[in-house]
Design a protein around this motif. Sequence first.
Motif, short mmCIF file in Angstrom:
data_model
loop_
_atom_site.label_atom_id
_atom_site.label_comp_id
_atom_site.label_asym_id
_atom_site.label_seq_id
_atom_site.Cartn_x
_atom_site.Cartn_y
_atom_site.Cartn_z
N PHE A 112 3.76 6.42 9.63
CA PHE A 112 2.68 5.78 9.27
C PHE A 112 2.76 4.58 10.16
O PHE A 112 1.76 3.65 9.85
CB PHE A 112 2.77 5.46 7.82
N THR A 113 3.64 4.27 10.92
CA THR A 113 3.51 2.83 11.66
C THR A 113 2.29 2.58 12.32
O THR A 113 1.75 3.54 13.28
CB THR A 113 5.04 3.10 12.47
N GLY A 114 1.75 1.57 12.07
CA GLY A 114 0.43 1.24 12.76
C GLY A 114 -0.71 1.88 12.30
O GLY A 114 -1.85 1.85 12.97
N LYS A 115 -0.74 2.63 11.29
CA LYS A 115 -1.55 3.67 11.31
C LYS A 115 -2.55 3.50 9.75
O LYS A 115 -3.65 3.69 9.42
CB LYS A 115 -1.33 5.06 11.15
N ALA A 116 -1.94 2.56 8.85
CA ALA A 116 -2.29 2.19 7.39
C ALA A 116 -3.54 1.37 7.36
O ALA A 116 -3.51 0.32 8.01
CB ALA A 116 -0.98 1.84 6.59
N ILE A 130 7.71 -6.60 2.42
CA ILE A 130 6.79 -7.34 3.34
C ILE A 130 7.33 -6.87 4.87
O ILE A 130 6.18 -6.55 5.71
CB ILE A 130 6.71 -8.75 3.21
N PRO A 131 8.53 -6.77 5.09
CA PRO A 131 8.90 -6.44 6.59
C PRO A 131 8.30 -4.85 6.89
O PRO A 131 7.56 -4.71 8.03
CB PRO A 131 10.32 -6.31 6.53
N SER A 132 8.49 -4.17 5.79
CA SER A 132 8.00 -2.66 6.06
C SER A 132 6.50 -2.73 6.18
O SER A 132 5.64 -1.82 6.85
CB SER A 132 8.56 -1.76 5.08
N VAL A 133 5.84 -3.46 5.22
CA VAL A 133 4.46 -3.50 5.30
C VAL A 133 3.54 -3.87 6.64
O VAL A 133 2.90 -3.30 7.25
CB VAL A 133 3.74 -4.47 4.18
N LEU A 137 1.01 -1.32 8.75
CA LEU A 137 -0.64 -1.83 8.74
C LEU A 137 -1.04 -1.62 10.28
O LEU A 137 -0.66 -1.97 11.05
CB LEU A 137 -1.03 -3.20 8.23
N LYS A 138 -2.50 -1.27 10.43
CA LYS A 138 -3.28 -1.32 11.56
C LYS A 138 -3.31 -2.80 11.71
O LYS A 138 -3.16 -3.57 10.78
CB LYS A 138 -4.67 -0.78 11.40
N GLN A 139 -3.82 -2.99 12.97
CA GLN A 139 -4.12 -4.61 13.26
C GLN A 139 -5.29 -5.12 12.31
O GLN A 139 -4.89 -6.27 11.90
CB GLN A 139 -4.72 -4.59 14.79
N ASP A 140 -5.81 -4.31 11.60
CA ASP A 140 -6.91 -5.13 10.78
C ASP A 140 -6.73 -4.51 9.39
O ASP A 140 -7.84 -4.54 8.60
CB ASP A 140 -8.26 -4.64 11.19
#
Length: 159
Positions: A112-116, A130-133, A137-140
Amino acid sequence: MGPGSRGCKAGFLTYDWIGKPFGSKVFSNKGGFVYLLAPTPELWTLVLSHRTQILYIADISFVIMYLEIVPDCLVLESGTGSGSLTTSLARAVAPSILSSKAYDGEGFPNEFTGKADYVFLDLPQPWLAIPSVGKMLKQDGILSRCSVHVKLLDQILRI
């Protein structure tokens, strides 16, 4: 009694329920009856044993509406509670998949890296995630956390 005929003190036999459509009225052998209801997030929340503070339907509805969680959003959720929020989030994002896990310090799955679109944390020490979150997360993307303690919020904001 035959296979599948295990009953309870109320006199209901399990084989009387199997194959019946939701909404059916099933009678016990002691004169009582029940209606078979479809399992919904609302019913799940109402019947849970509450070992921790849970989010109720009004709160969950507000979160889903405010964050604009809709079908096909990718939501990652981590909590230690009853699953009350999880069942509602799963319905909100259907038919896509909701990834839910008890946070174990290892973080969310790398797939899910960069896709949530959203990450929702309901943890006693959310700052550990927080480091995993940040990687998920997507950029937005949006991190969401319901907290009843100002001290927890202060700790998260210091990260």
